[in-house]
Scaffold this motif. Structure first.
Motif, PDB file in Angstrom:
ATOM      1  N   ALA A  76       0.850  -1.194   0.000  1.00  0.00           N
ATOM      2  CA  ALA A  76       0.000   0.000   0.000  1.00  0.00           C
ATOM      3  C   ALA A  76       0.884   1.243   0.000  1.00  0.00           C
ATOM      4  CB  ALA A  76      -0.928  -0.001   1.211  1.00  0.00           C
ATOM      5  N   VAL A  77       0.307   2.361  -0.400  1.00  0.00           N
ATOM      6  CA  VAL A  77       1.057   3.621  -0.510  1.00  0.00           C
ATOM      7  C   VAL A  77       0.222   4.758   0.082  1.00  0.00           C
ATOM      8  CG1 VAL A  77       2.020   5.337  -2.083  1.00  0.00           C
ATOM      9  CG2 VAL A  77       2.309   2.900  -2.574  1.00  0.00           C
ATOM     10  N   VAL A  78       0.878   5.577   0.897  1.00  0.00           N
ATOM     11  CA  VAL A  78       0.270   6.802   1.408  1.00  0.00           C
ATOM     12  C   VAL A  78       0.986   7.995   0.780  1.00  0.00           C
ATOM     13  CG1 VAL A  78      -0.195   8.231   3.426  1.00  0.00           C
ATOM     14  CG2 VAL A  78      -0.332   5.743   3.613  1.00  0.00           C
ATOM     15  N   ALA A  79       0.244   8.830   0.091  1.00  0.00           N
ATOM     16  CA  ALA A  79       0.796  10.071  -0.449  1.00  0.00           C
ATOM     17  C   ALA A  79       0.577  11.153   0.597  1.00  0.00           C
ATOM     18  CB  ALA A  79       0.116  10.438  -1.768  1.00  0.00           C
ATOM     19  N   ALA A  80       1.636  11.467   1.338  1.00  0.00           N
ATOM     20  CA  ALA A  80       1.526  12.402   2.462  1.00  0.00           C
ATOM     21  C   ALA A  80       2.448  13.598   2.286  1.00  0.00           C
ATOM     22  CB  ALA A  80       1.836  11.678   3.777  1.00  0.00           C
ATOM     23  N   ASN A  81       2.651  13.993   1.038  1.00  0.00           N
ATOM     24  CA  ASN A  81       3.524  15.141   0.783  1.00  0.00           C
ATOM     25  C   ASN A  81       2.792  16.472   0.903  1.00  0.00           C
ATOM     26  OD1 ASN A  81       2.191  14.188  -1.589  1.00  0.00           O
ATOM     27  ND2 ASN A  81       3.442  15.555  -2.828  1.00  0.00           N
ATOM     28  N   GLY A  82       1.497  16.428   1.249  1.00  0.00           N
ATOM     29  CA  GLY A  82       0.770  17.648   1.546  1.00  0.00           C
ATOM     30  C   GLY A  82       0.523  18.531   0.334  1.00  0.00           C
ATOM     31  N   HIS A  83       0.186  19.793   0.607  1.00  0.00           N
ATOM     32  CA  HIS A  83      -0.100  20.715  -0.490  1.00  0.00           C
ATOM     33  C   HIS A  83       0.504  22.093  -0.211  1.00  0.00           C
ATOM     34  CE1 HIS A  83      -3.592  21.049   2.311  1.00  0.00           C
ATOM     35  NE2 HIS A  83      -3.373  22.343   2.142  1.00  0.00           N
ATOM     36  N   CYS A  84       1.603  22.119   0.541  1.00  0.00           N
ATOM     37  CA  CYS A  84       2.219  23.410   0.865  1.00  0.00           C
ATOM     38  C   CYS A  84       3.673  23.470   0.406  1.00  0.00           C
ATOM     39  CB  CYS A  84       2.142  23.667   2.365  1.00  0.00           C
ATOM     40  SG  CYS A  84       0.465  23.915   2.985  1.00  0.00           S
ATOM     41  N   ASP A  85       3.991  22.756  -0.674  1.00  0.00           N
ATOM     42  CA  ASP A  85       5.390  22.779  -1.125  1.00  0.00           C
ATOM     43  C   ASP A  85       5.538  23.188  -2.587  1.00  0.00           C
ATOM     44  OD1 ASP A  85       4.320  20.526  -2.284  1.00  0.00           O
ATOM     45  OD2 ASP A  85       6.063  19.250  -1.902  1.00  0.00           O
ATOM     46  N   TRP A  86       4.425  23.642  -3.195  1.00  0.00           N
ATOM     47  CA  TRP A  86       4.500  24.100  -4.582  1.00  0.00           C
ATOM     48  C   TRP A  86       3.682  25.375  -4.718  1.00  0.00           C
ATOM     49  CZ3 TRP A  86       8.008  22.496  -7.837  1.00  0.00           C
ATOM     50  CH2 TRP A  86       7.916  22.871  -9.183  1.00  0.00           C
ATOM     51  N   PRO A  87       4.298  26.462  -5.179  1.00  0.00           N
ATOM     52  CA  PRO A  87       3.610  27.762  -5.159  1.00  0.00           C
ATOM     53  C   PRO A  87       2.459  27.872  -6.145  1.00  0.00           C
ATOM     54  CG  PRO A  87       5.700  27.935  -6.327  1.00  0.00           C
ATOM     55  CD  PRO A  87       5.667  26.565  -5.713  1.00  0.00           C
ATOM     56  N   LEU A  88       1.412  28.534  -5.701  1.00  0.00           N
ATOM     57  CA  LEU A  88       0.307  28.916  -6.582  1.00  0.00           C
ATOM     58  C   LEU A  88       0.554  30.365  -6.986  1.00  0.00           C
ATOM     59  CD1 LEU A  88      -2.468  28.404  -7.873  1.00  0.00           C
ATOM     60  CD2 LEU A  88      -3.507  29.175  -5.735  1.00  0.00           C
ATOM     61  N   LEU A  89       0.819  30.584  -8.255  1.00  0.00           N
ATOM     62  CA  LEU A  89       1.157  31.924  -8.739  1.00  0.00           C
ATOM     63  C   LEU A  89      -0.078  32.597  -9.325  1.00  0.00           C
ATOM     64  CD1 LEU A  89       4.581  31.166 -10.457  1.00  0.00           C
ATOM     65  CD2 LEU A  89       4.156  32.022  -8.144  1.00  0.00           C
ATOM     66  N   PRO A  90      -0.370  33.805  -8.914  1.00  0.00           N
ATOM     67  CA  PRO A  90      -1.561  34.501  -9.407  1.00  0.00           C
ATOM     68  C   PRO A  90      -1.377  34.990 -10.840  1.00  0.00           C
ATOM     69  CG  PRO A  90      -0.283  35.957  -8.011  1.00  0.00           C
ATOM     70  CD  PRO A  90       0.397  34.617  -7.948  1.00  0.00           C
ATOM     71  N   ALA A  91      -2.479  35.171 -11.524  1.00  0.00           N
ATOM     72  CA  ALA A  91      -2.445  35.700 -12.893  1.00  0.00           C
ATOM     73  C   ALA A  91      -2.407  37.219 -12.816  1.00  0.00           C
ATOM     74  CB  ALA A  91      -3.653  35.217 -13.681  1.00  0.00           C
ATOM     75  N   ILE A  92      -1.203  37.769 -12.735  1.00  0.00           N
ATOM     76  CA  ILE A  92      -1.016  39.220 -12.605  1.00  0.00           C
ATOM     77  C   ILE A  92      -0.254  39.727 -13.818  1.00  0.00           C
ATOM     78  CG2 ILE A  92       0.103  41.055 -11.269  1.00  0.00           C
ATOM     79  CD1 ILE A  92      -0.302  39.316  -8.788  1.00  0.00           C
ATOM     80  N   GLU A  93      -0.783  40.737 -14.453  1.00  0.00           N
ATOM     81  CA  GLU A  93      -0.109  41.350 -15.594  1.00  0.00           C
ATOM     82  C   GLU A  93       1.298  41.806 -15.196  1.00  0.00           C
ATOM     83  OE1 GLU A  93      -0.543  45.372 -18.377  1.00  0.00           O
ATOM     84  OE2 GLU A  93      -2.293  44.603 -17.274  1.00  0.00           O
ATOM     85  N   GLY A  94       2.279  41.431 -16.012  1.00  0.00           N
ATOM     86  CA  GLY A  94       3.647  41.872 -15.773  1.00  0.00           C
ATOM     87  C   GLY A  94       4.448  40.983 -14.845  1.00  0.00           C
ATOM     88  N   LEU A  95       3.823  39.928 -14.299  1.00  0.00           N
ATOM     89  CA  LEU A  95       4.532  39.066 -13.348  1.00  0.00           C
ATOM     90  C   LEU A  95       5.725  38.359 -14.000  1.00  0.00           C
ATOM     91  CD1 LEU A  95       4.599  37.876 -10.472  1.00  0.00           C
ATOM     92  CD2 LEU A  95       3.133  36.023 -11.295  1.00  0.00           C
ATOM     93  N   ASP A  96       5.505  37.789 -15.178  1.00  0.00           N
ATOM     94  CA  ASP A  96       6.598  37.092 -15.869  1.00  0.00           C
ATOM     95  C   ASP A  96       7.713  38.067 -16.247  1.00  0.00           C
ATOM     96  OD1 ASP A  96       5.256  34.714 -15.648  1.00  0.00           O
ATOM     97  OD2 ASP A  96       4.422  34.773 -17.672  1.00  0.00           O
ATOM     98  N   GLU A  97       7.328  39.249 -16.723  1.00  0.00           N
ATOM     99  CA  GLU A  97       8.340  40.241 -17.109  1.00  0.00           C
ATOM    100  C   GLU A  97       9.164  40.679 -15.900  1.00  0.00           C
ATOM    101  OE1 GLU A  97       5.224  40.223 -17.894  1.00  0.00           O
ATOM    102  OE2 GLU A  97       4.974  40.450 -20.061  1.00  0.00           O
ATOM    103  N   TRP A  98       8.490  40.853 -14.766  1.00  0.00           N
ATOM    104  CA  TRP A  98       9.210  41.224 -13.536  1.00  0.00           C
ATOM    105  C   TRP A  98      10.193  40.119 -13.146  1.00  0.00           C
ATOM    106  CZ3 TRP A  98       8.206  45.623 -10.277  1.00  0.00           C
ATOM    107  CH2 TRP A  98       8.958  45.637  -9.092  1.00  0.00           C
ATOM    108  N   SER A  99       9.729  38.880 -13.227  1.00  0.00           N
ATOM    109  CA  SER A  99      10.586  37.749 -12.870  1.00  0.00           C
ATOM    110  C   SER A  99      11.815  37.679 -13.759  1.00  0.00           C
ATOM    111  CB  SER A  99       9.785  36.447 -12.976  1.00  0.00           C
ATOM    112  OG  SER A  99      10.596  35.336 -12.680  1.00  0.00           O
TER     113      SER A  99
END
Length: 374
Positions: A76-99
């Motif tokens: 059996a397998v438990v996937a317990a890596n949670g959901h707080c280790d990969w960023p959710l990036l907002p759709a903001i104009e200019g974000l990619d250019e700033w980066s």
């Protein structure tokens, strides 16, 4: 303290809202009995189902610290890596250019360590959840004041501080001016760093062989029963897919259920019953991130349901030398009240500033248990 496990309290004298150092020490201590079972510096590349009706039904492809891969089999397998280790990036104009223009000036809470990197800088913080509140207070103590803070809606953790200037939703970043434009049309210039406290997304890259595949914004596409068991692969379980929760107690409840189901003491319902449960959740909340949103009191109701489910297990009452197994916390009225008041208590705690580390109880902040609020 809400976030502790049922059988191990935080050490006496711990501040009311434990620091990250307190939490690390607590987890290190809690894990002492199982540390020998943990394999460090290993990356699970793939989890592949074989014949789920037989033992060793799962093959795990693992890459070790020497960059060598090997395969191990498990029942059996438990996937317990949670959901707080990969960023959710907002759709903001200019974000990619700033980066691209200022790659070292764009940060996300997932990689935040401390406020030293922001000493004397003009900082814009975007977001207002628990992470945003904590990180904002830490950065505000080090950066050029005021800290600029943008929130789409006012967070329940929001406090008005003289050293923080609040703005509505961020609508655009303007790299050529190192500026930010907000929903009210105002613009702030000469920004050194932008800190995104915009949440996290689900990511299970090792489950590519499982269908349906998980979309970044739609873990609800996975057929999970009670946010835990994969309906097509009942020996695959997920821990802490719900959001807006108290993490440790909820994980403890889910783990107790998994242990009883996989030991054969607690049966899963029929496929039809599991699908009916999931369809009802989708009908109530939809198939997006809200599918797993258990904002209080939903998280309290869920943990009570998991506790009650555990009590239905065979041999749940100890007799003839058979122990019932570890049970999760049964949330009493005081604990439920604390959960419902957590945001208000946290705001009062943060308002103490540098003195908050001296606060050990919610009574010190002027709060008293009120049964009517439960």
């Amino acid at each position: 303290m809400l976030m502790q496990y049922s059988d191990v309290p935080f050490p006496e004298g711990t501040q009311l809202f434990a620091s990250r150092e307190n939490v690390m020490d607590y987890l290190e201590n809690y894990a002492q009995d199982v540390k020998h079972l943990i394999k460090y510096r290993s990356t699970v590349i793939a989890v592949t189902p074989r014949d789920i009706m037989k033992s060793h039904a799962w093959e795990l492809t693992i890459r070790d610290s020497q960059n060598e891969t090997h395969v191990e089999s498990f029942d059996a397998v438990v996937a317990a890596n949670g959901h707080c280790d990969w960023p959710l990036l907002p759709a903001i104009e200019g974000l990619d250019e700033w980066s691209n223009a200022f790659p070292n000036s764009l940060h996300h809470s997932v990689s935040y360590k401390n406020a030293q990197a922001f000493v004397g800088k003009r900082v814009l913080l975007v977001g207002g959840g628990p992470s945003g509140a904590d990180i904002g207070n830490q950065i505000a103590a080090k950066c050029e004041r005021p800290l600029l803070r943008s929130q789409t809606v006012k967070s329940p953790y929001h406090t008005d501080e003289p050293y923080i200037h609040d703005f509505p939703a961020l609508v655009a970043l303007i790299p050529k001016q190192r500026a930010a434009k907000f929903a009210d049309g105002s613009i702030q210039r000469d920004i050194d760093d932008v800190v995104l406290c915009t949440g996290y997304t689900y990511r299970f890259p090792f489950l590519t062989a499982i269908h349906p595949k998980i979309e970044e914004e739609g873990i609800a596409t996975l057929p999970l029963y009670q946010h835990i068991f994969h309906m097509q692969y009942p020996t695959l379980a997920f821990i802490e897919t719900p959001e807006m929760i108290v993490p440790f107690p909820l994980a403890e409840c889910q783990a107790a259920v998994v242990a009883r189901v996989w030991s054969g003491r607690l049966p899963l319902p029929s496929q039809h019953a599991m699908e009916k449960w999931r369809d009802q959740i989708i009908s109530n909340r939809g198939t997006g991130r809200q599918f797993h949103a258990l904002e209080p009191p939903l998280d309290l109701e869920y943990m009570k349901e998991m506790y009650d489910w555990c009590t239905e297990a065979e041999n749940a009452n100890s007799h003839e030398g058979i122990t019932p197994g570890k049970m999760p916390k049964r949330w009493d009225e005081t604990s439920c009240w604390l959960r419902m008041m957590a945001a208000e208590i946290k705001k009062a705690f943060n308002a103490r500033g540098a003195e908050r580390s001296m606060v050990k109880t919610y009574e010190e902040l002027g709060f008293r248990f009120d049964r009517r609020a439960v």
